[in-house]
Design an enzyme around this catalytic site. Structure first.
Site, short mmCIF file in Angstrom:
data_model
loop_
_atom_site.label_atom_id
_atom_site.label_comp_id
_atom_site.label_asym_id
_atom_site.label_seq_id
_atom_site.Cartn_x
_atom_site.Cartn_y
_atom_site.Cartn_z
N ASP A 1 -13.17 -3.74 -1.64
CA ASP A 1 -13.09 -3.66 -0.52
C ASP A 1 -14.35 -3.78 0.31
OD1 ASP A 1 -10.42 -2.96 -0.89
OD2 ASP A 1 -10.90 -0.96 -0.82
N ASP B 1 0.81 -1.25 0.13
CA ASP B 1 -0.05 0.10 -0.03
C ASP B 1 0.82 1.22 -0.01
OD1 ASP B 1 -2.30 -1.63 0.13
OD2 ASP B 1 -2.25 -1.50 2.39
#
Length: 253
Positions: free
Chosen positions: A130, A11
């Site tokens: 997500d 990330d």
């Protein structure tokens, strides 16, 4: 027999790798290029870069970082974050990405998946989802897990595959960074609902968790992040444990 993939995820925020819990409390984890090379050497089958603030801040993926990384890697590189048009996807692929992960933009304009698949092939298009558990279902969130959409994650995954996505990157917000294992109920529901590969993400703590994603969840790949960044384990050790359990993965040289 097809081998299961073990994927390292980085990330990225402001050019650095970060890691948190439940998409918050981010901490610095290092330089993306250095870590990508390290994980390839350990035996990662793929690297995923997710520019986690791109959609929220309304800016594009860090193409320079993609170029510098692609120059050094021999394994596939997936890049996601902030890509809203076919041209932006093209720019990421030109910079050296093998696949692009599309999340918020696909929810807002689902035909983007179809347009990208028609131009580049479904193998280049990853639907990144997500999901946060809401009772007996899971809701899709966008903008780095900040914004609920009302969409059912299982139904949305099936639609993404129908629209042209060649892979589903499925992240449990509840399990993200918790190291308590993947959300196997979520993974298995999505794996049964689609005919494309599913990448389990969020919650990996041990090699046993990865094995569970493959055996019980029906995932085709498992994504690791925090446990790699802090040295709790490494991909070589995870793959050795998987091979010992007779789970087919690519051997590390």
């Amino acid at each position: 027999m097809l081998t299961n993939r073990v994927i390292a995820c980085l990330d990225v925020k402001d050019g650095r790798v970060v890691k948190g819990t439940g998409f918050v409390n981010l901490r610095d984890a290092g330089d993306p290029v250095v870590l990508a090379e390290r994980y390839e050497a350990q035996g990662a089958d793929e690297i995923v870069y997710l520019d986690i603030s791109a959609s929220d801040e309304g800016r594009g993926t860090l193409l320079d970082l993609v170029r510098r990384t692609a120059e050094r890697l021999f394994i596939p590189l997936t890049v996601g974050g902030g890509m809203r048009t076919v041209e932006e996807i093209a720019n990421a692929l030109r910079a050296g990405a093998d696949k692009t992960a599309i999340n918020s933009a696909a929810v807002r304009r689902p035909e983007l998946l179809t347009e990208a698949a028609a131009r580049f092939g479904s193998q280049c298009v990853v639907a990144s989802i997500d999901a946060l558990r809401k009772g007996a279902r899971w809701e899709v969130y966008v903008n780095g897990g900040r914004e609920p959409t009302g969409l059912d994650a299982v139904d949305w995954a099936a639609r993404c595959a129908e629209l042209g996505a060649g892979e589903i990157l499925l992240t449990s917000i509840d399990r993200d960074g918790a190291r308590s294992g993947y959300d196997i109920a979520l993974v298995s529901r999505v794996a049964r609902a689609v005919t494309v590969p599913v990448v389990a993400s969020g919650g990996a703590g041990t090699a046993a968790d990865v094995a569970d994603a493959f055996i019980s969840g029906g995932a085709d790949a498992a994504l690791l992040a925090g446990v790699l960044h802090d040295g709790t384990t490494d991909i070589r050790s995870v793959k050795s444990a998987l091979l010992a359990a007779s789970i087919p993965v690519r051997r590390v040289a």
